[in-house]
Design a protein around this motif. Structure first.
Motif, PDB file in Angstrom:
ATOM      1  N   ASP A 115       0.825  -1.200   0.000  1.00 45.20           N
ATOM      2  CA  ASP A 115       0.000   0.000   0.000  1.00 45.20           C
ATOM      3  C   ASP A 115       0.861   1.253   0.000  1.00 45.20           C
ATOM      4  O   ASP A 115       0.532   2.255  -0.659  1.00 45.20           O
ATOM      5  CB  ASP A 115      -0.931   0.004   1.210  1.00 45.20           C
ATOM      6  N   MET A 116       1.950   1.214   0.755  1.00 45.78           N
ATOM      7  CA  MET A 116       2.830   2.371   0.834  1.00 45.78           C
ATOM      8  C   MET A 116       3.446   2.680  -0.537  1.00 45.78           C
ATOM      9  O   MET A 116       3.479   3.825  -0.996  1.00 45.78           O
ATOM     10  CB  MET A 116       3.923   2.120   1.878  1.00 45.78           C
ATOM     11  N   LEU A 117       3.935   1.635  -1.239  1.00 42.70           N
ATOM     12  CA  LEU A 117       4.542   1.845  -2.552  1.00 42.70           C
ATOM     13  C   LEU A 117       3.517   2.332  -3.566  1.00 42.70           C
ATOM     14  O   LEU A 117       3.809   3.198  -4.402  1.00 42.70           O
ATOM     15  CB  LEU A 117       5.206   0.553  -3.028  1.00 42.70           C
ATOM     16  N   LEU A 118       2.291   1.808  -3.512  1.00 46.21           N
ATOM     17  CA  LEU A 118       1.239   2.266  -4.425  1.00 46.21           C
ATOM     18  C   LEU A 118       0.890   3.724  -4.164  1.00 46.21           C
ATOM     19  O   LEU A 118       0.658   4.507  -5.092  1.00 46.21           O
ATOM     20  CB  LEU A 118      -0.008   1.385  -4.270  1.00 46.21           C
ATOM     21  N   ARG A 119       0.857   4.097  -2.893  1.00 46.37           N
ATOM     22  CA  ARG A 119       0.506   5.480  -2.533  1.00 46.37           C
ATOM     23  C   ARG A 119       1.555   6.465  -3.041  1.00 46.37           C
ATOM     24  O   ARG A 119       1.209   7.493  -3.646  1.00 46.37           O
ATOM     25  CB  ARG A 119       0.358   5.600  -1.007  1.00 46.37           C
ATOM     26  N   VAL A 120       2.842   6.181  -2.807  1.00 49.03           N
ATOM     27  CA  VAL A 120       3.870   7.134  -3.237  1.00 49.03           C
ATOM     28  C   VAL A 120       3.981   7.168  -4.759  1.00 49.03           C
ATOM     29  O   VAL A 120       4.286   8.213  -5.349  1.00 49.03           O
ATOM     30  CB  VAL A 120       5.240   6.819  -2.595  1.00 49.03           C
ATOM     31  N   ARG A 121       3.695   6.036  -5.421  1.00 48.73           N
ATOM     32  CA  ARG A 121       3.704   6.047  -6.896  1.00 48.73           C
ATOM     33  C   ARG A 121       2.582   6.942  -7.410  1.00 48.73           C
ATOM     34  O   ARG A 121       2.781   7.715  -8.366  1.00 48.73           O
ATOM     35  CB  ARG A 121       3.530   4.622  -7.437  1.00 48.73           C
ATOM     36  N   HIS A 122       1.427   6.857  -6.774  1.00 46.44           N
ATOM     37  CA  HIS A 122       0.298   7.701  -7.174  1.00 46.44           C
ATOM     38  C   HIS A 122       0.621   9.186  -6.983  1.00 46.44           C
ATOM     39  O   HIS A 122       0.152  10.041  -7.747  1.00 46.44           O
ATOM     40  CB  HIS A 122      -0.937   7.317  -6.351  1.00 46.44           C
ATOM     41  N   LEU A 123       1.442   9.491  -5.983  1.00 50.22           N
ATOM     42  CA  LEU A 123       1.835  10.881  -5.725  1.00 50.22           C
ATOM     43  C   LEU A 123       2.965  11.346  -6.644  1.00 50.22           C
ATOM     44  O   LEU A 123       3.366  12.513  -6.586  1.00 50.22           O
ATOM     45  CB  LEU A 123       2.277  11.032  -4.260  1.00 50.22           C
ATOM     46  N   GLY A 124       3.492  10.450  -7.466  1.00 50.00           N
ATOM     47  CA  GLY A 124       4.568  10.811  -8.381  1.00 50.00           C
ATOM     48  C   GLY A 124       5.933  10.903  -7.725  1.00 50.00           C
ATOM     49  O   GLY A 124       6.843  11.552  -8.254  1.00 50.00           O
ATOM     50  N   ILE A 125       6.085  10.248  -6.584  1.00 46.26           N
ATOM     51  CA  ILE A 125       7.353  10.292  -5.840  1.00 46.26           C
ATOM     52  C   ILE A 125       8.266   9.169  -6.341  1.00 46.26           C
ATOM     53  O   ILE A 125       7.815   8.053  -6.606  1.00 46.26           O
ATOM     54  CB  ILE A 125       7.101  10.130  -4.336  1.00 46.26           C
ATOM     55  N   SER A 126       9.553   9.474  -6.491  1.00 47.43           N
ATOM     56  CA  SER A 126      10.527   8.436  -6.840  1.00 47.43           C
ATOM     57  C   SER A 126      11.711   8.522  -5.882  1.00 47.43           C
ATOM     58  O   SER A 126      11.978   9.571  -5.296  1.00 47.43           O
ATOM     59  CB  SER A 126      10.996   8.578  -8.292  1.00 47.43           C
ATOM     60  N   PHE A 127      12.424   7.403  -5.743  1.00 50.64           N
ATOM     61  CA  PHE A 127      13.494   7.291  -4.751  1.00 50.64           C
ATOM     62  C   PHE A 127      14.831   6.967  -5.414  1.00 50.64           C
ATOM     63  O   PHE A 127      14.892   6.262  -6.427  1.00 50.64           O
ATOM     64  CB  PHE A 127      13.176   6.180  -3.742  1.00 50.64           C
ATOM     65  N   ASP A 128      15.899   7.474  -4.801  1.00 54.12           N
ATOM     66  CA  ASP A 128      17.254   7.127  -5.245  1.00 54.12           C
ATOM     67  C   ASP A 128      17.764   5.871  -4.529  1.00 54.12           C
ATOM     68  O   ASP A 128      18.662   5.197  -5.031  1.00 54.12           O
ATOM     69  CB  ASP A 128      18.216   8.296  -4.978  1.00 54.12           C
ATOM     70  N   ARG A 129      17.214   5.589  -3.363  1.00 46.28           N
ATOM     71  CA  ARG A 129      17.571   4.388  -2.609  1.00 46.28           C
ATOM     72  C   ARG A 129      16.293   3.802  -2.023  1.00 46.28           C
ATOM     73  O   ARG A 129      15.467   4.528  -1.459  1.00 46.28           O
ATOM     74  CB  ARG A 129      18.524   4.689  -1.444  1.00 46.28           C
ATOM     75  N   ILE A 130      16.155   2.485  -2.137  1.00 45.21           N
ATOM     76  CA  ILE A 130      15.049   1.785  -1.484  1.00 45.21           C
ATOM     77  C   ILE A 130      15.641   0.607  -0.734  1.00 45.21           C
ATOM     78  O   ILE A 130      16.274  -0.275  -1.333  1.00 45.21           O
ATOM     79  CB  ILE A 130      13.998   1.289  -2.501  1.00 45.21           C
ATOM     80  N   ASP A 131      15.460   0.584   0.581  1.00 48.99           N
ATOM     81  CA  ASP A 131      15.920  -0.520   1.412  1.00 48.99           C
ATOM     82  C   ASP A 131      14.691  -1.322   1.822  1.00 48.99           C
ATOM     83  O   ASP A 131      13.847  -0.845   2.566  1.00 48.99           O
ATOM     84  CB  ASP A 131      16.652   0.029   2.648  1.00 48.99           C
ATOM     85  N   THR A 132      14.597  -2.556   1.314  1.00 48.92           N
ATOM     86  CA  THR A 132      13.371  -3.335   1.508  1.00 48.92           C
ATOM     87  C   THR A 132      13.370  -4.137   2.797  1.00 48.92           C
ATOM     88  O   THR A 132      12.373  -4.769   3.133  1.00 48.92           O
ATOM     89  CB  THR A 132      13.180  -4.335   0.358  1.00 48.92           C
ATOM     90  N   SER A 133      14.492  -4.175   3.531  1.00 51.53           N
ATOM     91  CA  SER A 133      14.656  -5.102   4.644  1.00 51.53           C
ATOM     92  C   SER A 133      14.416  -6.520   4.117  1.00 51.53           C
ATOM     93  O   SER A 133      14.726  -6.805   2.960  1.00 51.53           O
ATOM     94  CB  SER A 133      13.724  -4.739   5.799  1.00 51.53           C
ATOM     95  N   ASN A 134      13.820  -7.407   4.931  1.00 53.40           N
ATOM     96  CA  ASN A 134      13.707  -8.797   4.487  1.00 53.40           C
ATOM     97  C   ASN A 134      12.303  -9.159   4.008  1.00 53.40           C
ATOM     98  O   ASN A 134      11.900 -10.324   4.071  1.00 53.40           O
ATOM     99  CB  ASN A 134      14.148  -9.757   5.598  1.00 53.40           C
ATOM    100  N   ILE A 135      11.544  -8.195   3.488  1.00 58.55           N
ATOM    101  CA  ILE A 135      10.220  -8.538   2.950  1.00 58.55           C
ATOM    102  C   ILE A 135      10.339  -9.303   1.634  1.00 58.55           C
ATOM    103  O   ILE A 135       9.325  -9.760   1.088  1.00 58.55           O
ATOM    104  CB  ILE A 135       9.308  -7.301   2.775  1.00 58.55           C
ATOM    105  N   VAL A 136      11.571  -9.493   1.129  1.00 57.99           N
ATOM    106  CA  VAL A 136      11.754 -10.353  -0.047  1.00 57.99           C
ATOM    107  C   VAL A 136      11.686 -11.828   0.333  1.00 57.99           C
ATOM    108  O   VAL A 136      11.621 -12.695  -0.546  1.00 57.99           O
ATOM    109  CB  VAL A 136      13.099 -10.068  -0.769  1.00 57.99           C
ATOM    110  N   ASP A 137      11.736 -12.145   1.641  1.00 56.54           N
ATOM    111  CA  ASP A 137      11.597 -13.532   2.063  1.00 56.54           C
ATOM    112  C   ASP A 137      10.215 -14.058   1.675  1.00 56.54           C
ATOM    113  O   ASP A 137       9.237 -13.305   1.597  1.00 56.54           O
ATOM    114  CB  ASP A 137      11.785 -13.651   3.582  1.00 56.54           C
TER     115      ASP A 137
END
Length: 402
Positions: A227-249
């Protein structure tokens, strides 16, 4: 040079989010004078009466929407607000807080875990760690804490201590850096928590100065990562660094889903824009892999040839069943590549794995290069695997656009 930077911190647990907001506001409102309050709120189960009043007043202002910060932005959803109200109305006494903390941290039925924690430690490190498990206060060893009188209710739900038995202030910090700083200010290295206390003062002081000298905005949210990623994409925000922690598990979002969603908000105009993924539980499927067992057996044979005074019980544990000394030496790159290829089935993912990390070492305390094992001294091994909670199989993989 003055830096402009927006930092988004998201957590799914509302208790973590409420604590993050409280600590950030105290630091940025009270500056240096708020550092000790933040350290104790972060790591101690009881606070001084002055620290308690400061926290309670801030919680009241947060609930009444009276807190306005130029640097920390947040909106309190219902879950976070409920946690704050629970903290505000708690009737937990100091004796009740101490009793439940001690019951959880020193449960006779869980004695094996406690002994496993203490056994590999040097005797002079066992003492402060044992003391913390009794009093729950992070202070230099021997410092009087009789003025700590009020429970830190943020660590409790009702009358129950909510943190895991394994909780330790050292978790997440590099013990070598902690001890190095302690040595610099003449704190003996046997006082590991004293070194940590003054190191935290130093780190938080640097944080306050950087916030003061630069244009940094921190946004704190309590959302599902999707939800957080969808919200910031809708706002047109982009990042130079994204640290996902271990949600890739696999027990969270999984690699394909995380990369697909992250690439939609990664800055395509910055060639150095990077997604950092952390693999925590990935190696379980390889523990009994024939390639790994063959490596362990070869290591066992080589060590037996080299040493006549080896403790065979300890070595068999490490070489055949553990994930530290044996797996420290093995090149994990082929295994993580195989693991990633099996998981990365989404053809919509346009990010590629970097050949060499540029932000975080491939393995804890290792090099940025993917294709090498670790070469640790006995002291490094003690600091990394005994004193802290690091293992030698946690992997960091960085991703970028082609």
């Amino acid at each position: 040079d003055n830096i402009s930077c927006d930092i988004y911190i998201n957590a799914y647990n509302p208790r973590i989010v409420s604590r993050n907001i409280i600590m950030l506001i105290i630091l940025l409102e009270h500056k240096i004078l708020g550092i000790d309050a933040v350290i104790n709120f972060w790591y101690s189960i009881i606070l001084t009466s002055g620290q308690h009043r400061l926290v309670k007043r801030l919680i009241s202002d947060l609930i009444q929407n009276k807190v306005k910060s130029n640097s920390v932005r947040f909106s309190l959803n219902e879950d976070v607000e409920d946690i704050l109200k629970e903290m505000q109305t708690s009737q937990l006494s100091r004796s009740e807080a101490n009793e439940d903390y001690h019951k959880r941290m020193n449960n006779p039925l869980d004695r094996d875990n406690l002994h496993n924690r203490l056994l590999p430690l040097k005797p002079y490190h066992r003492l402060p760690i044992s003391q913390y498990r009794i009093n729950g206060v992070l202070l230099p060893f021997g410092e009087i804490y009789t003025n700590f009188e009020v429970p830190n209710v943020s660590m409790y739900l009702g009358r129950q201590f909510r943190l895991p038995r394994s909780c330790d202030p050292l978790a997440g910090w590099d013990p070598a850096e902690v001890l190095k700083f302690g040595s610099r200010i003449k704190v003996p290295d046997n006082d590991i928590y004293g070194c940590l206390y003054y190191y935290l003062r130093h780190v938080l002081s640097k944080f306050i100065n950087r916030m003061k000298q630069n244009n940094i905005n921190i946004y704190v949210s309590n959302e599902d990562a999707k939800d957080m990623l969808l919200r910031v994409r809708h706002l047109g925000i982009s990042f130079d660094r994204i640290d996902t922690s271990n949600i890739v598990d696999d027990n969270y979002l999984g690699l394909s889903k995380v990369l697909e969603m992250s690439q939609s908000v990664l800055n395509r105009h910055n060639q150095k824009a990077t997604v950092i993924t952390y693999f925590m539980n990935w190696f379980q499927r390889y523990q009994l892999d024939p390639r790994v067992m063959k490596f362990r057996m070869r290591l066992l044979q080589e060590t037996m040839k080299e040493s006549k005074n080896i403790n065979m019980k300890d070595f068999f544990t490490q070489a055949l069943g553990g994930d530290n000394i044996a797996l420290e030496k093995i090149d994990l790159a082929p295994f993580i590549d195989e693991f990633i290829n099996n998981k990365l089935i989404n053809k919509d993912v346009k990010l590629i794995k970097k050949k060499t990390n540029t932000i975080h070492p491939f393995r804890n305390y290792g090099s940025f290069d993917h294709s090498s094992g670790l070469t640790l001294s006995e002291e490094q091994r003690y600091l990394n695997n005994a004193l802290s909670y690091s293992t030698n199989i946690e992997i960091y993989v960085e991703w970028a656009f082609k």
